[in-house]
Write a protein that holds these residues in place. Structure first.
Motif, PDB file in Angstrom:
ATOM      1  N   ARG A   1      11.166 -27.062   7.149  1.00  7.10           N
ATOM      2  CA  ARG A   1      12.600 -26.881   7.320  1.00  7.10           C
ATOM      3  C   ARG A   1      13.193 -26.324   6.028  1.00  7.10           C
ATOM      4  O   ARG A   1      12.760 -26.674   4.945  1.00  7.10           O
ATOM      5  N   GLU A   2      14.183 -25.455   6.184  1.00  9.84           N
ATOM      6  CA  GLU A   2      14.784 -24.860   5.006  1.00  9.84           C
ATOM      7  C   GLU A   2      16.150 -25.487   4.732  1.00  9.84           C
ATOM      8  O   GLU A   2      16.837 -25.950   5.658  1.00  9.84           O
ATOM      9  N   PRO A   3      16.580 -25.512   3.472  1.00 12.39           N
ATOM     10  CA  PRO A   3      17.838 -26.177   3.133  1.00 12.39           C
ATOM     11  C   PRO A   3      19.080 -25.415   3.560  1.00 12.39           C
ATOM     12  O   PRO A   3      20.186 -25.963   3.498  1.00 12.39           O
ATOM     13  N   PHE A   4      18.929 -24.171   4.010  1.00 11.28           N
ATOM     14  CA  PHE A   4      20.088 -23.352   4.364  1.00 11.28           C
ATOM     15  C   PHE A   4      20.286 -23.247   5.877  1.00 11.28           C
ATOM     16  O   PHE A   4      21.078 -22.435   6.342  1.00 11.28           O
ATOM     17  N   HIS A   5      19.575 -24.044   6.634  1.00 10.52           N
ATOM     18  CA  HIS A   5      19.589 -23.953   8.094  1.00 10.52           C
ATOM     19  C   HIS A   5      20.324 -25.155   8.673  1.00 10.52           C
ATOM     20  O   HIS A   5      20.068 -26.290   8.279  1.00 10.52           O
ATOM     21  N   ARG A   6      21.222 -24.893   9.614  1.00  9.30           N
ATOM     22  CA  ARG A   6      21.960 -25.965  10.292  1.00  9.30           C
ATOM     23  C   ARG A   6      21.723 -25.884  11.794  1.00  9.30           C
ATOM     24  O   ARG A   6      21.567 -24.796  12.357  1.00  9.30           O
TER      25      ARG A   6
ATOM     26  N   MET B   1      26.894 -27.542  23.424  1.00 12.55           N
ATOM     27  CA  MET B   1      26.711 -26.243  22.787  1.00 12.55           C
ATOM     28  C   MET B   1      25.898 -26.454  21.511  1.00 12.55           C
ATOM     29  O   MET B   1      26.215 -27.336  20.704  1.00 12.55           O
ATOM     30  N   VAL B   2      24.881 -25.632  21.324  1.00 11.38           N
ATOM     31  CA  VAL B   2      24.051 -25.728  20.123  1.00 11.38           C
ATOM     32  C   VAL B   2      24.266 -24.474  19.284  1.00 11.38           C
ATOM     33  O   VAL B   2      23.940 -23.365  19.698  1.00 11.38           O
TER      34      VAL B   2
END
Length: 266
Positions: free
Chosen positions: A134-139, A166-167
């Motif tokens: 997982r990357e720290p810039f992904h939500r 909704m995703v």
């Protein structure tokens, strides 16, 4: 911001992490480090872990396996690790042929990038990872909604709901997850399984005329627990109406790959 992201995508990128990263395979611990880096080769949209060669507990040797030339465009998660878009040397990691890659970037001279799928178990601290780092810039933001979502395939209504989830996920099109009881199409269990680093393991369903069209996370990761049991659909290949208005299908390399896959499987 999307333009900045696209510009950065063309470069070899890396980001340090303070997490303890461990790697196990065949009952053996191969890595235990607090000096890992997240590495994105040019045009890669998901990262790999690179670890210091000094922290690797198996032999690292140049491989006879050559790098695979990458396709043009974005290297989405369906593109295998072996398709390298930067200069470097393919490496064997113990018995795992081609599972490592040493780039020619001087900043990574002491590191080897590892193929996530070549090994049995990755842990960040004491939590096992799914699918890729997982990357720290992904939500991934899950929001309940009262908007009406209608899903059609070739003019046939598959589902309609006024209580979708909704995703909203970084760099990906909005996905719509509906209660199973709001799906009117007959869901036929599929053998297909996929994994998401942020949501968990998904099971799939087919509908008449289209295999593996819908999916569900029965036991999602804690961050996505609101999706448990809901049904999602590839809006890349169906028609989605929001409050009666037809939504434009997503574009991009991943959407095109999905459309080609469904054309071949239907």
């Amino acid at each position: 911001m999307s333009d900045l992201w696209a510009d950065g995508l063309q470069r070899l990128r890396h980001e340090p992490t303070e997490m303890r990263v461990r790697l196990r395979s065949d009952g053996r611990e191969l890595v235990d480090t607090t000096r890992a880096l997240l590495v994105w080769e040019p045009r890669r949209v998901v990262p790999s872990y690179a670890v210091p060669v000094a922290d690797l507990q198996v032999e690292l040797t140049p491989s006879e396996q050559a790098a695979t030339p990458p396709p043009d465009g974005i290297l989405h998660p369906l593109i295998p690790f072996a398709a390298h878009s930067s200069a470097g040397q393919v490496m064997d990691v113990g018995d795992a042929v081609g599972a490592g890659f040493r780039t020619e970037d001087p900043a990574l001279a002491e590191y080897v990038v590892l193929d996530f799928n070549a090994f049995d178990e990755w842990l960040e601290e004491d939590e096992q990872l799914v699918s890729h780092p997982r990357e720290p810039f992904h939500r991934v933001d899950v929001r309940p909604s009262s908007r009406t979502v209608r899903i059609e395939l070739d003019g046939v209504v598959l589902a309609e709901s006024s209580r979708p989830a909704m995703v909203f996920e970084t760099t990906l099109p909005t996905r719509f997850y509906l209660p199973r009881e709001d799906v009117v199409a007959e869901l036929l269990p599929s053998e297909r399984r996929t994994s998401c680093a942020y949501k968990g393991h998904a099971i799939y369903y087919s509908v008449a005329g289209s295999a593996d069209l819908m999916w569900s996370y029965q036991e999602p990761l804690p961050e996505a627990k609101a999706l448990a049991g809901l049904i999602a659909v590839y809006d890349d290949v169906v028609d989605v109406y929001i409050d009666g208005k037809l939504r434009t299908k997503p574009g991009g390399a991943l959407a095109e790959a999905l459309r080609q896959e469904f054309d071949m499987s239907s």
